[in-house]
Design a protein around this motif. Structure first.
Motif, short mmCIF file in Angstrom:
data_model
loop_
_atom_site.label_atom_id
_atom_site.label_comp_id
_atom_site.label_asym_id
_atom_site.label_seq_id
_atom_site.Cartn_x
_atom_site.Cartn_y
_atom_site.Cartn_z
N LEU A 1 32.07 42.75 47.99
CA LEU A 1 32.53 41.41 48.32
C LEU A 1 33.60 41.48 49.41
CD1 LEU A 1 32.74 39.52 44.91
CD2 LEU A 1 30.80 39.89 46.42
N ASP B 1 32.94 36.34 51.27
CA ASP B 1 32.47 36.01 49.92
C ASP B 1 33.56 35.29 49.13
OD1 ASP B 1 29.82 37.42 49.97
OD2 ASP B 1 31.15 39.11 50.40
N SER C 1 35.11 30.75 46.19
CA SER C 1 33.93 31.60 46.27
C SER C 1 32.71 30.75 45.89
CB SER C 1 34.08 32.82 45.36
OG SER C 1 33.07 33.78 45.61
#
Length: 394
Positions: free
Chosen positions: A215, A242, A261
């Motif tokens: 991420l 992300d 997110s």
């Protein structure tokens, strides 16, 4: 009113031996006024907080309207409250589709702490990669991923399994592997002295993270909310993270941060264990009302359209033989000088003559400027004339 320096030094915990010591009576627009009536032009926005100026009328009204209804009523995530609903709807409407779920917290460091937890929870991995010279906050987790060893040494041990790469160096990206939970970086490094990556570098980071299932977290606590001429700095680079973290100018002067997110990622915090992240004051209704007003002001007053021209004017006005290098993105500046001592002399002279400037924690021979986006051309010219005098006399 109590402006006693004795109280300040003896009853309030210090952050350094040399505080700035302006006794603030009030603030308005780009100005601070001391208890003695002296006026200062705030060319640092309270360290990247007052992007829409001090006490913008729309923010003051939003705060007062909410105060007349209710203050804190419950911990985050339990009651349906209109201010947080409205803020989440507005914020996600301005973001890419994968950044569609918000968690409102109290500060930038808390947003980053929570982003790290989310990345570990989603991926099931433990390694975190950050950048040298970075700054992400002062709590243990955020300090662990910050790149200034001088500031960290006295507080070790910190979080394990944190590794560092050089910012804007594609050669380091091989360190990102399938055991990496997240890469966290400031889209533009602020405290390191305004370090600007290439578009190719950030796109390579994004590609490597996607390939390894890592991420990507962009910390836009300082460079977001219009500071660069776009609402979010990542928009300049055609890269989407992300997880995004915001704070500082997000609240218009009140304490609020957020990590954002995908809906799918955020659901992982609600089970196994339940209450995977919790905060008492996160999503405070007064702070959310203020943050919504900030987004509306930036949009309604077309502030983004003037950032580059104002930044260029400041850059042109502050050309000087003593300046070794200028790094600028929008209205975020670092001016390098030959020594920390010279920067301190410039800052003190400017202060004495009614202009507030500053330095960078991790790069003290750089001189910081980041004025409110609302600053006018006349105010820019007045402030820059004094800063030039400060440089001349340094």
């Amino acid at each position: 009113m109590d402006y006693s320096e004795d109280t300040f030094f003896k009853k309030l915990a210090p952050t350094s031996p040399h505080p700035f010591l302006i006794s603030v009576e009030r603030a308005e627009g780009v100005y601070l006024y001391s208890a003695t009536g002296k006026r200062y032009i705030d060319m640092i926005s309270g360290i990247a907080v007052s992007n829409v100026g001090h006490r913008h009328p729309k923010i003051v009204k939003a705060i007062k309207d909410q105060v007349d209804k209710y203050l804190h009523v419950m911990v985050y995530g339990e009651y349906i409250q209109s201010p947080s609903n409205l803020l989440a709807e507005k914020l996600t409407s301005l973001l890419p589709p994968n950044l569609n779920c918000c968690y409102f917290v109290n500060s930038g460091t808390e947003a980053n702490e929570a982003a790290l937890k989310l990345a570990k929870r989603v991926t099931g991995r433990t390694e975190m990669i950050a950048c040298r010279k970075s700054y992400h906050g002062s709590t243990h987790g955020s300090l662990s991923i910050s790149g200034n060893e001088v500031k960290k040494r006295a507080f070790r041990p910190l979080l394990p399994d944190v590794n560092f790469i050089d910012f804007n160096n594609p050669g380091d990206l091989d360190q990102i592997t399938e055991r990496t939970a997240c890469v966290i970086m400031e889209t533009i490094q602020g405290d390191a002295g305004v370090r600007i990556p290439s578009k190719e570098y950030l796109q390579a980071v994004r590609k490597k993270c996607t390939a390894t299932g890592t991420l990507l977290i962009f910390d836009e606590i300082q460079c977001g909310m219009g500071r660069t001429g776009k609402l979010f700095a990542f928009e300049h680079f055609d890269v989407v993270p992300d997880i995004l973290t915001l704070a500082k100018s997000f609240g218009g002067g009140l304490p609020i941060g957020s990590f954002i997110s995908s809906f799918e990622n955020m659901q992982t915090l609600a089970s196994k264990p339940m209450l995977g992240h919790i905060t008492t004051f996160g999503g405070n209704p007064v702070c959310c009302a203020s943050a919504l007003a900030v987004l509306e002001i930036i949009e309604e007053e077309n502030l983004l359209t003037t950032v580059e021209a104002k930044g260029k004017l400041i850059e042109d006005l502050l050309r000087h033989s003593k300046v070794k290098e200028v790094r600028r993105f929008g209205l975020l500046f670092a001016f390098d000088f030959d020594s920390e001592e010279r920067v301190n002399r410039i800052v003190q002279y400017a202060k004495e003559h009614g202009v507030i400037c500053y330095w960078f924690l991790s790069h003290p021979n750089s001189f910081r400027i980041a004025p409110p986006l609302t600053i006018t051309e006349a105010e820019i010219r007045e402030a820059c004339a004094i800063i030039l005098q400060a440089i001349d006399n340094s």
